[in-house]
Design an enzyme around this catalytic site. Structure first.
Site, PDB file in Angstrom:
ATOM      1  N   ALA A 102       0.835  -1.206   0.000  1.00  0.00           N
ATOM      2  CA  ALA A 102       0.000   0.000   0.000  1.00  0.00           C
ATOM      3  C   ALA A 102       0.870   1.257   0.000  1.00  0.00           C
ATOM      4  O   ALA A 102       2.006   1.231   0.472  1.00  0.00           O
ATOM      5  CB  ALA A 102      -0.897  -0.001   1.232  1.00  0.00           C
ATOM      6  N   ASP A 103       0.346   2.354  -0.560  1.00  0.00           N
ATOM      7  CA  ASP A 103       1.006   3.643  -0.357  1.00  0.00           C
ATOM      8  C   ASP A 103       0.138   4.456   0.603  1.00  0.00           C
ATOM      9  O   ASP A 103      -0.879   3.958   1.099  1.00  0.00           O
ATOM     10  CB  ASP A 103       1.267   4.366  -1.685  1.00  0.00           C
ATOM     11  N   SER A 104       0.560   5.705   0.882  1.00  0.00           N
ATOM     12  CA  SER A 104      -0.139   6.466   1.922  1.00  0.00           C
ATOM     13  C   SER A 104      -1.607   6.729   1.545  1.00  0.00           C
ATOM     14  O   SER A 104      -2.477   6.760   2.412  1.00  0.00           O
ATOM     15  CB  SER A 104       0.591   7.781   2.185  1.00  0.00           C
TER      16      SER A 104
END
Lengths: 77, 420
Positions: free
Chosen positions: A35-37
């Protein structure tokens, strides 16, 4: 496995496109599940929607693993 | 000035997904129009459009999974998906996928859109009204912004050169290709991925253009007959969707790597009407000036043009554009000119129109054939120009000009030439 954990796992699998067996107790959304932010913001929103709860921003920041999420949601319900 | 050639093509259109399938159906005179299936159109005056055929990827259907992982698709509006798909096709066709940093820095992207993520904006606004602002997705903004096709393409392929996105309504695709070619000519890049994408067939999009009185309304029972440029019974444009992308490359760069070269970008001209927000002036001298500027830039006499791909949207403006072309080339050359409107088959792809029509102009040069203007049964114009009514025209095409005009009075003409 609790009902909450099953529902959280389903959301994580759906949103991050990962295999179910990768979503373990200590799996970090960012470090282990790709995941990214922005993904994590969306995940928290999906948890709120699914469980009908509100997760404040400072609490959201502490939810970094699958286990964190299950624990927070179980206690918030 | 450095020379610029076309080395890759990509298309997602209402006729088909893919360049060759679209071209085959276009030459065969097929229409991409039908009753709207993407949403319930029953509240709208116009209930038909030219939608991209969705499916499993066989027989020219568009399968999004072939271009983007399902979890990534959820994060972008459909116009970005179409743009990414056409870009992938064009890049693979060109064989240019550099892994060296220096090459990546000389490769840029300029893909625009007329409207951008309209459907996402509409859906999100409705959702926010119902559930409140905390439910707005973090992917809403980056999934709807027009320049995010250029951004996504650069991220996927590591293209680190100029990253840009024009927005000029229905001239967007033509401006993207023209402006990108100038960046190569001026030395800002050696390769540019350029074009346009659009996906505005949603209730808000149709309602908005209906309100402008721009869309065809009389063909809910026979949508394939609705787009009919220059025909007596035309009554407005039919909205289309999709994307067109070309790979532009500096000529020596393309030759050095042995690339397949489709055509050369010979000239590009731009102008503004300074007249009205949605209508051209009665003589559309702005269109004539854009075409003249493109000819001057190409170093050709307008009489040398073999084929014009018209803006030709199936409105009264078709006649005005034809008049401007006749004045441009003069009566003698007009009698030898072929001009067609492929919007008769694809509908009007707005910000992608100029890009898919550039691809059609390039293919016309490659195959020495002009695609037809379908539904041209009763011309309401008297002209010596061959409007390619209802059948393709096999003929010599060394030089092709593509016109695009947009709301706001913005005009762009791009000229492509055969490479000997």
């Amino acid at each position: 496995m609790s009902d909450v954990a099953d529902r959280v796992r389903k959301i994580v699998v759906e949103h991050l496109g990962v295999e179910e067996d990768k979503v373990t107790e200590t799996a970090s959304f960012i470090d282990d599940l790709g995941a990214d932010s922005l993904d994590t913001v969306e995940l928290v929103m999906a948890f709120e929607e699914e469980f009908g709860i509100e997760i404040p921003d400072d609490a959201a920041e502490t939810i970094q693993t699958f286990g964190d999420a299950v624990k927070f949601i179980s206690s918030a319900q | 000035m450095r020379r610029v050639v076309v080395t890759g093509l990509g298309l997602v259109t209402p006729l088909a997904d893919g360049v060759e399938k679209t071209w085959e159906r276009l030459l065969a005179g097929q229409s991409g129009a039908g009753k709207i299936t993407g949403f319930d159109p029953s509240r709208l005056t116009t209930q038909y459009a030219c939608e991209v055929p969705l499916g499993d990827g066989t027989d020219g259907t568009f399968n999004a999974d072939a271009y983007m992982e399902p979890k990534e698709q959820r994060k972008v509006d459909t116009f970005i998906l179409f743009g990414m798909a056409a870009a992938q096709q064009a890049i693979e066709d060109s064989g240019w996928q550099p892994t060296e940093r220096a090459d990546q820095e000389r490769t840029g992207v300029m893909i625009g859109s007329g409207i951008g993520g309209l459907n996402s904006i509409a859906d999100t606004a409705v959702m926010m009204a119902e559930k409140g602002p905390r439910r707005v997705s973090p992917f809403f903004v980056p999934g709807a912004l027009i320049n995010l096709i250029s951004g996504q393409v650069s991220i996927r392929y590591g293209f680190r050169g100029p990253n840009h996105a024009p927005v000029t309504a229905c001239s967007t695709g033509a401006h993207a290709i023209g402006d990108a070619s100038r960046l190569i000519m001026f030395g800002d890049a050696d390769v540019m991925i350029a074009g346009g994408a659009e996906a505005a067939i949603c209730e808000l999009g149709i309602a908005g253009f209906n309100a402008c009185k721009a869309l065809s309304t009389a063909h809910n029972d026979d949508p394939t007959k609705a787009s009919r440029p220059w025909d007596r019974d035309r009554d407005g444009f039919v909205m289309g969707e999709g994307a067109g992308i070309v790979v532009l490359e500096e000529y020596e760069h393309a030759k050095a790597r042995g690339a397949k070269i489709y055509a050369e970008v010979l000239g590009y001209g731009l102008s503004g009407d300074a007249h009205h927000i949605t209508a051209p002036p009665p003589d559309h001298e702005g269109a004539e000036r854009a075409m003249r500027a493109a000819c001057r830039n190409a170093g050709i006499d307008p009489a040398q043009i073999d084929y014009v791909n018209a803006h030709g949207t199936s409105t009264m403006a078709d006649t005005i554009e034809l008049g401007a072309v006749e004045r441009l080339v003069g009566p003698e050359a007009a009698a030898k000119l072929t001009m067609s409107s492929t919007k008769s088959a694809t509908g009007h792809l707005l910000g992608a129109a100029g890009a898919i029509e550039a691809v059609f102009s390039i293919l016309a040069i490659r195959d020495q054939v002009a695609p037809p203007t379908i539904n041209l049964d009763n011309p309401d114009v008297e002209t010596v120009v061959d409007l390619c009514a209802n059948a393709k025209r096999e003929r010599r095409i060394d030089i092709a000009l593509s016109n695009s005009f947009g709301f706001g009075g913005t005009n762009a003409s791009v000229i492509f030439g055969k490479i000997a």
